[in-house]
Design an enzyme around this catalytic site. Sequence first.
Site, mmCIF file in Angstrom:
data_model
loop_
_atom_site.group_PDB
_atom_site.id
_atom_site.type_symbol
_atom_site.label_atom_id
_atom_site.label_comp_id
_atom_site.label_asym_id
_atom_site.label_seq_id
_atom_site.Cartn_x
_atom_site.Cartn_y
_atom_site.Cartn_z
ATOM 1 N N ARG A 35 -15.277 -3.810 -8.713
ATOM 2 C CA ARG A 35 -16.583 -3.299 -8.264
ATOM 3 C C ARG A 35 -17.749 -4.076 -8.856
ATOM 4 O O ARG A 35 -18.905 -3.832 -8.480
ATOM 5 C CB ARG A 35 -16.693 -1.815 -8.646
ATOM 6 C CG ARG A 35 -15.641 -0.922 -8.019
ATOM 7 C CD ARG A 35 -15.592 0.429 -8.706
ATOM 8 N NE ARG A 35 -15.131 0.306 -10.087
ATOM 9 C CZ ARG A 35 -15.059 1.334 -10.930
ATOM 10 N NH1 ARG A 35 -15.434 2.540 -10.541
ATOM 11 N NH2 ARG A 35 -14.626 1.143 -12.165
ATOM 12 N N CYS B 283 -16.470 -7.906 -16.695
ATOM 13 C CA CYS B 283 -15.174 -7.246 -16.557
ATOM 14 C C CYS B 283 -14.498 -7.692 -15.260
ATOM 15 O O CYS B 283 -15.156 -8.033 -14.279
ATOM 16 C CB CYS B 283 -15.373 -5.740 -16.555
ATOM 17 S SG CYS B 283 -13.829 -4.786 -16.504
ATOM 18 N N HIS C 122 -20.021 -2.217 -17.758
ATOM 19 C CA HIS C 122 -20.347 -1.424 -16.568
ATOM 20 C C HIS C 122 -19.867 0.007 -16.706
ATOM 21 O O HIS C 122 -19.044 0.334 -17.576
ATOM 22 C CB HIS C 122 -19.729 -2.057 -15.322
ATOM 23 C CG HIS C 122 -18.236 -2.012 -15.290
ATOM 24 N ND1 HIS C 122 -17.529 -0.990 -14.693
ATOM 25 C CD2 HIS C 122 -17.306 -2.867 -15.791
ATOM 26 C CE1 HIS C 122 -16.239 -1.206 -14.833
ATOM 27 N NE2 HIS C 122 -16.063 -2.336 -15.486
ATOM 28 N N CYS D 180 -15.744 2.132 -16.761
ATOM 29 C CA CYS D 180 -14.876 1.002 -17.089
ATOM 30 C C CYS D 180 -13.521 1.506 -17.595
ATOM 31 O O CYS D 180 -13.441 2.190 -18.621
ATOM 32 C CB CYS D 180 -15.540 0.131 -18.160
ATOM 33 S SG CYS D 180 -14.541 -1.275 -18.697
ATOM 34 N N ASP E 108 -13.113 -5.820 -13.252
ATOM 35 C CA ASP E 108 -13.218 -4.707 -12.314
ATOM 36 C C ASP E 108 -13.696 -5.192 -10.942
ATOM 37 O O ASP E 108 -14.685 -5.921 -10.834
ATOM 38 C CB ASP E 108 -14.192 -3.667 -12.880
ATOM 39 C CG ASP E 108 -14.122 -2.345 -12.150
ATOM 40 O OD1 ASP E 108 -14.490 -2.315 -10.954
ATOM 41 O OD2 ASP E 108 -13.710 -1.339 -12.757
#
Length: 207
Positions: free
Chosen positions: A43, A39, A100, A103, A41
Amino acid sequence: MEKLFTGIMQFRREDFESHRELFQELGRQQKPHTLFIGCSDSRVVPNLITRTHPGELFIVRNVANIVPPYRKTEEYVATTSAIEYAVQALEVDSIVVCGHSNCGGCAALNKSPEELSHLPHVRKWLEVSKEVPGRVDRLMTGDSPEEREWLTEQINVLVQMKNLLTYPYIREKYDAGKLNIYGWHYLIETGEIFNFNDEKGVFEPVA
């Protein structure tokens, strides 16, 4: 932006110097062993959570770690072309699809089209995973938002693993035992990674 510039200078002074020989080897070629589909993302940091060096992972990142099914098209296809390059040109021996916790893309799968009207391209992209909410509903044991969240994230990984096998060249190598496909669920808050056990049909912690 000042933080990024400072980081660049620190990388050049410290990290680059400590890996100078590695970067010289990588200067004209790469031979990654794994295609990592994750992803976008902020993080989720693939090299950090796998403790891998530059040159080991060929990384594709997009909203909700999605793999569009294979199709022949004249459109511009970023994820599809990256998968093709990794498997056909670089000849990776493994593919990881890594979802994750928490999400946002997966959470959006449970929202109505009206709720996503301000994100038309995201809404269109998520159509690839439109089967996920229905599969989650059939597996829910209660009405807990937490259960729906992690089930959505894990089922979404399984859908992308299935989509990978619609690529003829992936199916051929997979059936011949020349390519492995893994599904992971990464928990940001604990650092744990759960790997999908195909024989048991469950995600198990990597220990």
